[in-house]
Structure formats: structure tokens, C-alpha cells
Design an enzyme around this catalytic site. Structure first.
Site, PDB file in Angstrom:
ATOM      1  N   ASP A 134       0.807  -1.224   0.000  1.00 40.93           N
ATOM      2  CA  ASP A 134       0.000   0.000   0.000  1.00 40.93           C
ATOM      3  C   ASP A 134       0.839   1.274   0.000  1.00 40.93           C
ATOM      4  OD1 ASP A 134      -2.627   0.873  -0.299  1.00 40.93           O
ATOM      5  OD2 ASP A 134      -2.792   1.419   1.809  1.00 40.93           O
ATOM      6  N   ASP A 172      -3.577  -4.173  -5.803  1.00 40.63           N
ATOM      7  CA  ASP A 172      -2.877  -2.887  -5.929  1.00 40.63           C
ATOM      8  C   ASP A 172      -1.390  -2.997  -6.237  1.00 40.63           C
ATOM      9  OD1 ASP A 172      -5.307  -1.801  -5.242  1.00 40.63           O
ATOM     10  OD2 ASP A 172      -4.671  -0.977  -3.336  1.00 40.63           O
ATOM     11  N   ASP A 324     -12.231   1.151   4.801  1.00 41.94           N
ATOM     12  CA  ASP A 324     -11.081   1.406   3.928  1.00 41.94           C
ATOM     13  C   ASP A 324      -9.929   2.055   4.681  1.00 41.94           C
ATOM     14  OD1 ASP A 324     -12.274   0.452   1.553  1.00 41.94           O
ATOM     15  OD2 ASP A 324     -13.335   2.331   1.284  1.00 41.94           O
TER      16      ASP A 324
END
Length: 350
Positions: A134, A172, A324
Site C-alpha cells: 500500500d 494494488d 477502507d
């Protein structure tokens, strides 16, 4: 992905309501429902649910009878709140992915795949532990280095073994290596190598289907920019790619994007995360429009009957109701947020 563009592993939060009434209600429900289809074992003392498995020909994935949504629905019923319970059932009755992070990868994976096998279903798993995960956003973390990731990956594959599993590889990770802080060398090259290794090792398992994540249509808008990174990350060995994980882009836009990308990567099929895209993306919000946006809704229920040749499935990869990140009043990324879950279900059509 618990945060930046999407969704976390399901550690879950506390369930509200009277513990005494909940216990009594669940005991009665278990007598009516008979044996549970199984559980992932993370909370053996938790409340069992009466949720049932979806028809295998429509959605062959395991429905966790002890999910946060199932326990929340049971708590609402125990408190006499049938309206909220009915809304929560819309989430609890659908198969949703189990996210595998750094903690107890073999044990957690083994428990989930065994529970799924016991119900005659496939486990739906997400691997989420790549180094520099992330890129410093809400879901930052991951393995300390490449060696640690390889060891973790070995434990995951041992936990899956010969049981049926569908695995989404590192949401991601590729898109972050194309655009963002993780695009800096040598991080990107190391990441591509680890992703390729993950796909390769998973595909050695006899009953594992693998989708390498490819972001979403609003992130890397030029699908061609993903081709070489996906190639380096093992797309040739994967069964396909995943789109929209933990995001809100419409199903139509994902289908169009996937059909544009597919012929560039060997005509691979793809899956779409429809867990929260019922109302599409939120307008405004700047760079954090993806983070707990208000007014969203559940999307299409998980199914392999998509009506599109290249779309293998609509899946709930992000678990609806998990935050989130710490934005808009939300708890930490990956933690259960009942009020957000209820809003998603209330706004869903049908």
C-alpha cells in the site's frame, strides 16, 4: 489495499447487542438449522450463523457462516431488530473473500480451505503481504523483505494444499508499481519478481485458480501501461486478472476496461469486485474519493454467470462493511463498521 484503493483482511470488530439474548437466539437457530457448513476457525467461540451456501452452479464459493455480517445479523435479531437483521442478511448470505495477511498464514489458510471443502465449495482468498504494501497509505505493511515474503508464501501454499481455492494475488501491487511511490527502482523490479513467484507457486497446486490484480479503470487509465508490468508479474501463468478490488467503479466500466486489457495479455479472462459498486464511484472527494465514500451500495451478487465470455465471475473480494481506513469517521482499515455495512445494504437495489 486495506486502505489506498481498497480492502483489508477480515479481522473483524465487536458485535453490538445483548450477549445473553444473542447466545439464546443462536442456540435456537442452530437447532433449527442443524450442522453448520463450516467456519474458518478464527473465532471458534463466536456465534454460528444460519446462512446457507449458494447454489454451486451459480456461485461455487464458500459462504462463511461466522462472518462479521452473519454475527451482526444474529445480534440484531437477538435485540428484536428484524429490519436491520434483514438488511445485514444481504451481506451475510453472499460468499466474500478471506484476506491472508502476515499473521498465521498457514493456519488461517488451512482453516478456511478446510471449511470450504467441508461445504463442497471453493475458498475465495486474497494474498496481501507484499513488501511495501500500500506504499505507506492506510494499509501499509507487508513482509519485511523478499525472503520473508517467500517464507510466508510457502506457508500459504501449504495451507491450501490440494483443496479447491480461488486466489486473488496482491491487490494494488502492480498498479502501485506503475504509478506511485512503489514505482521507484529497485522496488518495482523486486515486486514484479515476487508476484511472478507467487503466481507460479500457487499454480503448482492441483486445484487453485489464480487471478493477478490489475487495479481499476480509474487508476491506470491507459490499459496498455499495465501490459509489461503484468507480464513481469506472471500474468502468462495466471488464470486471469482481477479488477476493481475494494473500489467503486461500475461493472460496465470494468467490463470495458477488462476487454481492452485482455487481448494485450494473451486474451486472459478476468473477475470483477462488485461488492460495493452498486451506485458507482462517489463524485468529488479529491484524492480520497475511494476511502469510505458515503452513498455507495452493494453491487451484483457473486456469480460465475456473468453473461460475458471474458468475465469469469463477479466476486465480493472486499468484504462489505470493512473500513477502507481512518477517513470519514471510519475505524482502522479492515475493521468491521456496522453502520457502513447497513448503509451499503439499504441502498442496494432488489
Amino acid at each position: 489495499m486495506y486502505g489506498r484503493r481498497g480492502g483489508p483482511p477480515p479481522h473483524g470488530g465487536r458485535v453490538r447487542g445483548s450477549a445473553r439474548r444473542l447466545t439464546a437466539a443462536l442456540a435456537g437457530a442452530m437447532l433449527l438449522a442443524g450442522c453448520s457448513a463450516g467456519q474458518d476457525g478464527d473465532d471458534a467461540s463466536g456465534a454460528a450463523s444460519t446462512v446457507r451456501q449458494r447454489p454451486k452452479e451459480v456461485a461455487p464459493y464458500w459462504v462463511d457462516p461466522r462472518s462479521d455480517a452473519a454475527r451482526q445479523a444474529a445480534a440484531y435479531r437477538a435485540d428484536g431488530d428484524s429490519e436491520r437483521a434483514a438488511h445485514m442478511d444481504r451481506i451475510a448470505r453472499q460468499p466474500a473473500a478471506t484476506w491472508i495477511g502476515p499473521d498465521d498464514p498457514r493456519g488461517r489458510t488451512e482453516r478456511v480451505t478446510k471449511a470450504a471443502a467441508g461445504a463442497g465449495r471453493s475458498a475465495l482468498l486474497v494474498l496481501y503481504n507484499v513488501p511495501h504494501r500500500d506504499c505507506g497509505q492506510y494499509s501499509k505493511g507487508g513482509a519485511q523483505n523478499a525472503a520473508a515474503y517467500r517464507q510466508w508464501l510457502g506457508e500459504v501454499t501449504e495451507g491450501i494444499g490440494g483443496r479447491a481455492a480461488t486466489v486473488i494475488v496482491e491487490p494494488d501491487a502492480v498498479a502501485h508499481a506503475v504509478a506511485g511511490d512503489c514505482a521507484e527502482q529497485p522496488d518495482a523490479e523486486e515486486r514484479y519478481g515476487l508476484l511472478d513467484e507467487a503466481v507460479t507457486r500457487l499454480k503448482r497446486l492441483p486445484r487453485t485458480t489464480v487471478y493477478l490484480d490489475a487495479g481499476n479503470p480509474d487508476w491506470i487509465r491507459d490499459a496498455g501501461a499495465l501490459v509489461e508490468p503484468l507480464r513481469r508479474s506472471g500474468i502468462a501463468s495466471a488464470d486471469g486478472f482481477s479488477l476493481n478490488v475494494s473500489n467503486y467503479q461500475t461493472t460496465a466500466s470494468n467490463i470495458a476496461y477488462g476487454k481492452e486489457l485482455s487481448p494485450k495479455v494473451g486474451n486472459k479472462p478476468f473477475v470483477i469486485d462488485t461488492s460495493r459498486n452498486g451506485n458507482g464511484p462517489a463524485s468529488g472527494g479529491g484524492g480520497q474519493a475511494w476511502c469510505n465514500p458515503p452513498g455507495r451500495a452493494l453491487g451484483e451478487a457473486p456469480t460465475v454467470r456473468t453473461g460475458h465470455r471474458l468475465v469469469d465471475a463477479y466476486l465480493w473480494i472486499k468484504r462489505p462493511g470493512e473500513s477502507d481506513g481512518e477517513c470519514r469517521g471510519g475505524p482502522r482499515a479492515g475493521h468491521w463498521w456496522p453502520s457502513y455495512a447497513l448503509d451499503l445494504a439499504r441502498r442496494a437495489g432488489g
